[in-house]
Design an enzyme around this catalytic site. Structure first.
Site, mmCIF file in Angstrom:
data_model
loop_
_atom_site.group_PDB
_atom_site.id
_atom_site.type_symbol
_atom_site.label_atom_id
_atom_site.label_comp_id
_atom_site.label_asym_id
_atom_site.label_seq_id
_atom_site.Cartn_x
_atom_site.Cartn_y
_atom_site.Cartn_z
ATOM 1 N N PRO A 287 0.817 -1.210 0.000
ATOM 2 C CA PRO A 287 0.000 0.000 0.000
ATOM 3 C C PRO A 287 0.852 1.262 0.000
ATOM 4 O O PRO A 287 1.893 1.321 0.678
ATOM 5 C CB PRO A 287 -0.813 -0.126 1.293
ATOM 6 C CG PRO A 287 -0.884 -1.590 1.547
ATOM 7 C CD PRO A 287 0.418 -2.156 1.063
ATOM 8 N N CYS A 288 0.407 2.265 -0.755
ATOM 9 C CA CYS A 288 1.254 3.436 -1.005
ATOM 10 C C CYS A 288 0.863 4.681 -0.215
ATOM 11 O O CYS A 288 1.570 5.679 -0.250
ATOM 12 C CB CYS A 288 1.218 3.776 -2.498
ATOM 13 S SG CYS A 288 -0.437 4.209 -3.111
#
Length: 377
Positions: A87-88
């Site tokens: 996840p960014c």
């Protein structure tokens, strides 16, 4: 190639390996076998299963995988490639950046490399990861490089990374993401990042979505209404699809709708406040929060700005349709990401937009897949 797919989301990166582009059509790439995929978010995992029904999707927290389970999943044969990116949100330069549990999920990627020992890996994330620091002030990218180069005394990976812009790969969107390639250090393989598609014109927003039917604020359509595709990109996105999904718009309050009605292409928050200063709009419409590009209307003759999970939220970023008085619909966002119209998303409206906004554009993924397949396929 035998592939393991981590942090798969709805499957944008997966798509690039699962399909090839042949004569203007997406065709199943039989050279790529995705042995299993993993996604923690239930709605995204279900969307993945809808689109890739023959792939073994393991819906669970990646931290819960044990080595025995991994070995049972992959079997006796060598895994050629691990793909995926954690996840960014923690790395994004928009909003609060924090070195939290999500930011540290690259350690789970490292753990999977140590158990699976693939020949190569492909890791994707936002460009902000390159400037993110941990709690001790060290650059995260340096930690990733050091760990992935030296998995253990015998195993390590030669690392290269580069920021690629999706617009250079046939995607109608300016979208910069960092891609890390790792090649196992016992292999004599030279990697070169693809630089883009030679001789292919940039696709504008209007060229990408103009055939999709008009949707009023608060409306939804499930039919093309006899609108025909007018260029090759639209024909590729349509395929043989007959029914539209996810082509819906939110209903706005009076203030937001008035602002949307008045902003012109290429302008946003500052333009609206200028109208207030000139007396064109009442003081109650003055915008006192948000960035300069919020409440922005997109330009028809240029590629779209970066699609995010806020792709339909005028207060979130520049996402107002170039000639309709609303934000983009999720289907328009998916088109801009280069998902074909037959690709399905799953869940409530927020979950659908998150699946679209977080994805790697399939056409960009396809170019990376082609490059990797030439090396180890």
């Amino acid at each position: 190639m035998r592939i393991v797919d981590l942090f798969s989301g709805a499957g944008g990166l997966t798509f690039g390996f699962y399909y090839s582009l042949i004569n203007g059509e997406f065709v199943r790439n039989e050279n790529c076998e995705i042995v299993f995929a993993n996604e923690f978010d239930e709605a995204a995992a279900q969307a993945f299963c809808i689109n890739f029904p023959d792939v073994n999707m393991i819906h669970k927290n990646i931290k819960d995988f044990k080595e025995e389970e991994i070995q049972e999943l992959i079997g006796e044969e060598q895994i050629d490639l691990i793909i995926g990116g954690p996840p960014c949100q923690s790395f994004s330069t928009i909003g609060k950046r924090k070195y939290d549990d999500k930011a540290q999920l690259y350690n789970e990627y490292y753990r999977m490399l140590s158990m699976i020992e693939p020949r190569m890996f492909l890791f994707e994330n936002v460009k902000g990861m390159l400037s993110m620091r941990d709690e001790d002030g060290n650059l995260v990218i340096n930690d990733i490089e050091n760990k992935f180069r030296h998995i253990n005394e015998e195993l390590g990976y030669n690392i290269q990374y580069r920021v690629l812009n999706a617009v250079n790969f046939g995607v109608p969107q300016y979208r910069e993401r960092v891609f890390i390639i790792g090649i196992r250090n016992d292999l004599d393989i030279e990697w070169e990042f693809p630089t883009g598609l030679d001789g292919v014109p940039t696709i504008s927003l209007e060229e990408a979505i103009s055939d999709l039917p008009i949707v009023e604020p608060g409306g939804e359509l499930n039919d093309y209404l006899n609108n025909n595709p007018v260029n090759n990109y639209q024909r590729l996105m349509r395929g043989n699809n007959a029914n539209l999904t996810c082509h819906f718009s939110a209903l706005y309050g009076e203030k937001i709708q008035t602002i949307v009605n008045h902003v012109i292409p290429g302008e946003g928050k500052d333009y609206i406040n200028g109208l207030v200063d000139q007396g064109v709009l009442e003081e109650k419409y003055r915008l006192t929060s948000g960035y300069s590009n919020t409440y922005g209307r997109l330009l028809p003759n240029q590629p779209c700005t970066t699609i995010t999970k806020n792709l339909s939220t005028p207060s979130g970023l520049r996402c107002i349709h170039y000639n309709q008085n609303r934000g983009l619909t999720p289907r328009e966002g998916a088109r801009i990401q280069s998902f074909p119209d037959w690709f399905q998303f799953n869940g409530n409206r927020y979950q659908i937009k998150t699946q679209i906004g977080n994805a790697v554009p399939p056409l960009l993924a396809m170019e990376l897949a082609n490059q990797i397949e030439r090396l180890i396929g």
